[in-house]
Enzyme design. Sequence first.
Site, PDB file in Angstrom:
ATOM      1  N   SER A   1       0.839  -1.197   0.000  1.00  0.00           N
ATOM      2  CA  SER A   1       0.000   0.000   0.000  1.00  0.00           C
ATOM      3  C   SER A   1       0.877   1.252   0.000  1.00  0.00           C
ATOM      4  O   SER A   1       1.621   1.465  -0.952  1.00  0.00           O
ATOM      5  CB  SER A   1      -0.973  -0.062   1.182  1.00  0.00           C
ATOM      6  OG  SER A   1      -1.944   0.928   1.078  1.00  0.00           O
TER       7      SER A   1
ATOM      8  N   GLU B   1      -5.294  -5.637  -4.752  1.00  0.00           N
ATOM      9  CA  GLU B   1      -5.025  -6.087  -3.386  1.00  0.00           C
ATOM     10  C   GLU B   1      -4.571  -7.551  -3.397  1.00  0.00           C
ATOM     11  O   GLU B   1      -4.888  -8.306  -4.317  1.00  0.00           O
ATOM     12  CB  GLU B   1      -6.272  -5.885  -2.518  1.00  0.00           C
ATOM     13  CG  GLU B   1      -6.565  -4.392  -2.356  1.00  0.00           C
ATOM     14  CD  GLU B   1      -7.793  -4.089  -1.503  1.00  0.00           C
ATOM     15  OE1 GLU B   1      -8.570  -5.016  -1.203  1.00  0.00           O
ATOM     16  OE2 GLU B   1      -7.970  -2.905  -1.151  1.00  0.00           O
TER      17      GLU B   1
ATOM     18  N   HIS C   1      -4.188  -0.710  -4.147  1.00  0.00           N
ATOM     19  CA  HIS C   1      -5.653  -0.900  -4.030  1.00  0.00           C
ATOM     20  C   HIS C   1      -6.308  -0.514  -5.363  1.00  0.00           C
ATOM     21  O   HIS C   1      -7.372   0.104  -5.392  1.00  0.00           O
ATOM     22  CB  HIS C   1      -6.238  -0.041  -2.901  1.00  0.00           C
ATOM     23  CG  HIS C   1      -5.584  -0.233  -1.572  1.00  0.00           C
ATOM     24  ND1 HIS C   1      -5.870  -1.296  -0.738  1.00  0.00           N
ATOM     25  CD2 HIS C   1      -4.629   0.495  -0.931  1.00  0.00           C
ATOM     26  CE1 HIS C   1      -5.145  -1.208   0.371  1.00  0.00           C
ATOM     27  NE2 HIS C   1      -4.375  -0.133   0.286  1.00  0.00           N
TER      28      HIS C   1
END
Lengths: 297, 297
Positions: free
Chosen positions: A134, A203, A176
Site C-alpha cells: 500500500s 489487493e 488498491h
Amino acid sequence: MSAHLAQAPGCLVAIGGAEDKTSARAVLRHVLKLTGVLDPTVAVLATASQIPELVLPMYHEAFRGLGVQRVHTLDVRTRHAANAPAAVAQVEAADVIFMTGGDQLRLTYVLGGTTLLDAIRRRHAAGAVIAGTSAGAAAMSRTMIYDGDAAASMHKGNVKMTSGLGFVRGVVIDSHFVQCGRFTRLMEVGAANPERLGLGLGEDTAVVVHPDRVLEAVGTGHVIVVDSWSIDHSNVAEIAQGDAITVSNVTVHALTAGLGFDMETRRVLPPDMLLARTAPLFALPEPAVLEAGAWRM
Amino acid sequence: MSAHLAQAPGCLVAIGGAEDKTSARAVLRHVLKLTGVLDPTVAVLATASQIPELVLPMYHEAFRGLGVQRVHTLDVRTRHAANAPAAVAQVEAADVIFMTGGDQLRLTYVLGGTTLLDAIRRRHAAGAVIAGTSAGAAAMSRTMIYDGDAAASMHKGNVKMTSGLGFVRGVVIDSHFVQCGRFTRLMEVGAANPERLGLGLGEDTAVVVHPDRVLEAVGTGHVIVVDSWSIDHSNVAEIAQGDAITVSNVTVHALTAGLGFDMETRRVLPPDMLLARTAPLFALPEPAVLEAGAWRM
C-alpha cells in the site's frame, strides 16, 4: 543475512495492500523466496502507519508463521528515531526490509535524509529485498502519488505527487488499484509524462521489480500496467488546473501471477519468457523456512 | 415532429448518469439540438426506474425549462402498459425518446417484444433521437452489462451480460464509469470479444452515436473508449469461472466534449475532423426553443 546476491541489487516487491497475512500468504512467501537465503532475517518498518502498535505484531506473527526465526519490528515514528543507531543496525542485519501501509507522505517525511533510509538503500544495493505494501509500495518510486480522488481524476492537478524514496526509476506505483477504481489516476500521470510506466496493483497482489528491470506479477489479483508511451495526443499542457484531460492511445495490460513485463522493451512476457529472465533466482534452493512454515500453521 | 432527417436514422445519445438537469444542462440541450427540429416533442420513459413518480416530473421540468412545449411523460411499468396504444401514440409523436436511469434489466424485461419498443425503433429509423441515461444508456447496445462488481471484475464471469435493446451494434456501454471505477468491467467484456468497443461514460457526460458510426463526446466529463481490437493475448477462453483474466495490449482513449471517434477506423477524431463528419447536422438552424430556454430560468 547472506551474501548470495551481494554483487546485484535486490528485488523490489511492491504490494497493492491487503495481502493475505494468515493463510496461504503467497505474496509474503514470495518475498522470502526472493532473498535467496535459507534463513532470512526480516525487518518490518511501520513508519507509514498511525497504528504501528497494531500493525507490527500482525506482520511479526505472519512472518514467524512462515518460519522466519528473526523478525525485527521497527517502530520508527519520528526523524529522530530514524537516525537512531539501533534501528539502523536492525536494517543492516536484514535480508528483507518490509514497509507497511499507512500514509506514504509520512514515510517520506520521516525517512527522507535519515541514516535509516541510507541503510535501507545500502542493503538494497547489496542484494536485500525491499518490500512494501500500500503506502509502502507507493513510496518506492522516484515520484510518487500521495493523494487524488479517483472519481475526480483526469482533471488537471487532481492527482497529487511528490518525491518518493526512489528505489526504482521510471515507474509510478498505485495500490488498491482495481478495488478503488484508480485507472484514471495513472492515466493522468501518464499524460503528464508518457515516459513513466504506471503500475496499478490490486489487493493481495504484488509486482516484483527484478534487477534487470523485468517485472513479475505475484498473488491473487491483477497488476495493471498503464503504458503511456504509445499516446499520440493529450491536451494536458494546454489546459488550466481543474480542466478535463484528454488522451488517446494509452496501452493497458492486465497481468496475473506468472506473467511478466519487460520495462525496457515495454512488452508483456509470457510465463516461459519470464522464467528464462528470472531463472537464476528461482534456481536457488527453496528456503528451508518455507517448507517448515508451510506445515506449521 | 418533423421529417428533417426522415431518410436517415436518428442519433443515439448515451448519457453516463447524473446529467445536469437544473442549470446549464449541456447534455440535454445537445439532445434537443440533435433533433434538427425547431420545436421538438419529447417523450420521457421512466420504465427503468422504481420511482417514476419522482423521476418523470424532474425531466418534465428540465425539458420545459429548456423551452420544450410538449413533454410527454410515460409511466410504463408493465409489459401490459408497454402494449397500450396511448403510450405508443406518444412515442410516435416524439422527436426525442428519453429513457431514464434505474435498472436496465427492468427496461429490457418490460419493453422487450412490445409494441412500444417497436414504435421506438420505428421512430429511431425515421430520424428521432433516442437518448438514455445510466440504465437507459446501458440498455442501448445489443449485448448489455446489467451487473458486476467493478472491484471483482477481470475474474471470469463477474460481469453479467444479457441482450439489450439493440439500438447500436458493436459496442457495450457502461455508465457512472469514472465515478465508480469501472474500467475492469469493460476490459473483461473486451477480452471475451475484442470486436466489441467499450464505451465508458462519466457522469454528466454523453456519447452521441451519429448515423455514420461517428461518436461524439458531450458534457463535462470523460468518455472512455476501451478498444480491445488491439489485444494480442488473453487467457479468457482457457480459465474457469472465477479465475483471474489476463489481457495484453488494450487501447484506451479518454475523450472530452468536442472530440470524436470513428467506430469503423477505430481512431480518435480531433475537433476539426469531428465537425467535418457531423457538419450536416450542425448546419441545421439552432432550435428556437434553446434560445428561449437559455433565458427563461
